[in-house]
Scaffold this active site. Structure first.
Site, PDB file in Angstrom:
ATOM      1  N   PHE A 170      18.377   1.800  -0.646  1.00 52.90           N
ATOM      2  CA  PHE A 170      17.102   0.740  -0.788  1.00 52.90           C
ATOM      3  C   PHE A 170      16.235   0.865   0.188  1.00 52.90           C
ATOM      4  O   PHE A 170      16.334   0.965   1.328  1.00 52.90           O
ATOM      5  CB  PHE A 170      17.875  -0.639  -0.690  1.00 52.90           C
ATOM      6  CG  PHE A 170      16.985  -1.654  -1.332  1.00 52.90           C
ATOM      7  CD1 PHE A 170      16.805  -1.905  -2.777  1.00 52.90           C
ATOM      8  CD2 PHE A 170      16.183  -2.409  -0.421  1.00 52.90           C
ATOM      9  CE1 PHE A 170      16.045  -2.856  -3.071  1.00 52.90           C
ATOM     10  CE2 PHE A 170      15.355  -3.217  -0.796  1.00 52.90           C
ATOM     11  CZ  PHE A 170      15.375  -3.752  -2.170  1.00 52.90           C
ATOM     12  N   VAL A 171      15.050   1.210  -0.367  1.00 53.40           N
ATOM     13  CA  VAL A 171      13.864   1.642   0.594  1.00 53.40           C
ATOM     14  C   VAL A 171      12.957   0.398   0.683  1.00 53.40           C
ATOM     15  O   VAL A 171      12.538  -0.502  -0.421  1.00 53.40           O
ATOM     16  CB  VAL A 171      13.153   2.795   0.316  1.00 53.40           C
ATOM     17  CG1 VAL A 171      14.298   3.961   0.443  1.00 53.40           C
ATOM     18  CG2 VAL A 171      12.645   2.723  -1.157  1.00 53.40           C
ATOM     19  N   ASP A 223      13.537   3.444 -10.921  1.00 54.32           N
ATOM     20  CA  ASP A 223      15.107   3.446 -10.489  1.00 54.32           C
ATOM     21  C   ASP A 223      16.225   3.419 -11.751  1.00 54.32           C
ATOM     22  O   ASP A 223      16.367   4.417 -12.416  1.00 54.32           O
ATOM     23  CB  ASP A 223      15.137   2.096  -9.726  1.00 54.32           C
ATOM     24  CG  ASP A 223      16.512   1.861  -9.004  1.00 54.32           C
ATOM     25  OD1 ASP A 223      17.254   3.029  -8.646  1.00 54.32           O
ATOM     26  OD2 ASP A 223      16.992   0.498  -8.919  1.00 54.32           O
ATOM     27  N   LYS A 262      14.200   7.620  -8.240  1.00 57.95           N
ATOM     28  CA  LYS A 262      15.734   7.530  -7.737  1.00 57.95           C
ATOM     29  C   LYS A 262      16.655   7.876  -8.915  1.00 57.95           C
ATOM     30  O   LYS A 262      16.807   7.004  -9.612  1.00 57.95           O
ATOM     31  CB  LYS A 262      15.910   6.082  -7.578  1.00 57.95           C
ATOM     32  CG  LYS A 262      16.660   6.113  -5.825  1.00 57.95           C
ATOM     33  CD  LYS A 262      16.965   4.615  -5.941  1.00 57.95           C
ATOM     34  CE  LYS A 262      16.537   3.860  -4.728  1.00 57.95           C
ATOM     35  NZ  LYS A 262      17.143   2.267  -4.741  1.00 57.95           N
ATOM     36  N   GLU A 321       3.405   2.817 -10.818  1.00 54.89           N
ATOM     37  CA  GLU A 321       4.576   2.183 -10.324  1.00 54.89           C
ATOM     38  C   GLU A 321       5.011   2.580  -8.895  1.00 54.89           C
ATOM     39  O   GLU A 321       4.783   3.765  -8.334  1.00 54.89           O
ATOM     40  CB  GLU A 321       5.802   2.256 -11.156  1.00 54.89           C
ATOM     41  CG  GLU A 321       7.161   1.705 -11.140  1.00 54.89           C
ATOM     42  CD  GLU A 321       7.049   0.252 -10.966  1.00 54.89           C
ATOM     43  OE1 GLU A 321       6.220  -0.329 -10.016  1.00 54.89           O
ATOM     44  OE2 GLU A 321       7.871  -0.496 -11.612  1.00 54.89           O
ATOM     45  N   ASP A 342       9.490  -4.256  -1.366  1.00 59.43           N
ATOM     46  CA  ASP A 342       9.680  -5.309  -0.290  1.00 59.43           C
ATOM     47  C   ASP A 342      11.271  -5.352  -0.324  1.00 59.43           C
ATOM     48  O   ASP A 342      11.962  -4.825  -1.031  1.00 59.43           O
ATOM     49  CB  ASP A 342       9.227  -6.440  -1.149  1.00 59.43           C
ATOM     50  CG  ASP A 342       9.965  -6.863  -2.383  1.00 59.43           C
ATOM     51  OD1 ASP A 342      10.068  -6.132  -3.204  1.00 59.43           O
ATOM     52  OD2 ASP A 342      10.483  -7.987  -2.414  1.00 59.43           O
TER      53      ASP A 342
HETATM   54  P1  5GP Z   1      13.974  -0.015 -12.364  1.00 55.70           P
HETATM   55  O1  5GP Z   1      13.664  -1.216 -13.411  1.00 55.70           O
HETATM   56  O2  5GP Z   1      13.722   1.185 -12.520  1.00 55.70           O
HETATM   57  O3  5GP Z   1      15.319  -0.524 -11.952  1.00 55.70           O
HETATM   58  O4  5GP Z   1      13.459  -0.775 -11.286  1.00 55.70           O
HETATM   59  C1  5GP Z   1      12.111  -0.866 -11.030  1.00 55.70           C
HETATM   60  C2  5GP Z   1      11.656  -1.752  -9.955  1.00 55.70           C
HETATM   61  O5  5GP Z   1      12.840  -2.057  -8.988  1.00 55.70           O
HETATM   62  C3  5GP Z   1      10.670  -1.251  -8.865  1.00 55.70           C
HETATM   63  O6  5GP Z   1       9.368  -1.634  -9.254  1.00 55.70           O
HETATM   64  C4  5GP Z   1      11.077  -2.109  -7.669  1.00 55.70           C
HETATM   65  O7  5GP Z   1      10.289  -3.212  -7.615  1.00 55.70           O
HETATM   66  C5  5GP Z   1      12.564  -2.287  -7.635  1.00 55.70           C
HETATM   67  N1  5GP Z   1      13.357  -1.244  -6.723  1.00 55.70           N
HETATM   68  C6  5GP Z   1      14.224  -0.307  -7.313  1.00 55.70           C
HETATM   69  N2  5GP Z   1      14.689   0.269  -6.190  1.00 55.70           N
HETATM   70  C7  5GP Z   1      14.316  -0.294  -5.134  1.00 55.70           C
HETATM   71  C8  5GP Z   1      14.268  -0.025  -3.611  1.00 55.70           C
HETATM   72  O8  5GP Z   1      15.002   1.065  -3.357  1.00 55.70           O
HETATM   73  N3  5GP Z   1      13.462  -0.743  -2.928  1.00 55.70           N
HETATM   74  C9  5GP Z   1      12.789  -1.764  -3.477  1.00 55.70           C
HETATM   75  N4  5GP Z   1      12.135  -2.603  -2.402  1.00 55.70           N
HETATM   76  N5  5GP Z   1      12.672  -1.961  -4.604  1.00 55.70           N
HETATM   77  C10 5GP Z   1      13.331  -1.178  -5.547  1.00 55.70           C
HETATM   78 MG    MG Z   2       8.233  -3.108  -8.566  1.00 51.98          MG
END
Ligand code: 5GP
Ligand code: MG
Length: 182
Positions: free
Chosen positions: A154-155, A105, A133, A101, A161
């Site tokens: 946010f990166v 986040d 994160k 992955e 992307d």
């Molecule tokens: P989660 O389900 O853990 O909240 O998020 C996972 C997905 O959210 C990651 O695979 C990614 O696609 C997106 N995501 C979370 N934080 C960021 C960020 O800082 N930048 C980007 N580009 N995508 C993020």
């Molecule tokens: Mg993703």
């Protein structure tokens, strides 16, 4: 300087730093996985570049698979509801999966996927994420392999992307607020 660099506020990890970290992660994973015939499952689209690098850094006999999920749309925070938009194409029963992955986040995506793969009969599911994160975690989930722990920003870049753009930046950085109207 490429056409995207002017949108970047700051670089968090350079191309060189990423390469060095991925190389070390691959070696560490090799120690754990060498006799496990792992199946590397990349989460599309964000992890596609990391996937290509980590499987070459980990010279274990293995195969690769891809799954696509959506939980974000074009928003910048997770909705919590994860949908599979492209499923894996093979039987995974008895296999040792390593989910690749881009970023962990809220944890919604990987929490869902881990359960999904266990339900489908995987022998084990470990998680390898380039970025973590932890400050935003909503689900109880941790990665087995983590590249970098990042602040709550946010990166973009190296696969990640903003509105489908910036994935092909070779480094990881933070966008200028005006780019996303912040
Ligand atoms: P989660 O389900 O853990 O909240 O998020 C996972 C997905 O959210 C990651 O695979 C990614 O696609 C997106 N995501 C979370 N934080 C960021 C960020 O800082 N930048 C980007 N580009 N995508 C993020
Ligand atoms: Mg993703």
């Amino acid at each position: 300087m490429g056409a995207m660099d002017q949108d970047i506020l700051k670089v968090l990890y350079t191309e060189k730093e990423i390469a060095a970290r991925v190389e070390r992660m691959g070696k560490q994973m090799y120690e754990d996985l060498q006799d496990k015939n792992p199946l590397f499952v990349s989460v599309l689209r964000g992890a596609f570049i990391f996937m290509a690098d980590i499987v070459r850094a980990c010279q274990v006999k293995s195969d690769v698979e891809f799954i696509a999920v959506s939980s974000y749309g074009n928003a910048m925070s997770s909705s919590g509801a994860v949908q599979i938009t492209r499923d894996i194409q093979q039987d995974i029963s008895g296999r040792n999966l390593v989910v690749i992955e881009d970023i962990l986040d809220s944890g919604n995506t990987l929490f869902f996927l881990k359960q999904y793969f266990m339900t489908k009969g995987a022998a084990s599911v470990s998680i390898c994420t380039l970025l973590d994160k932890p400050s935003r975690r909503a689900k109880a989930i941790t990665a087995d392999y983590t590249g970098f722990v990042v602040p709550d920003e946010f990166v973009v870049g190296y696969g990640l992307d903003y509105c489908q753009k910036y994935r092909n930046l070779p480094y990881i950085g933070v966008l200028k607020p005006e780019v996303y109207g912040g």
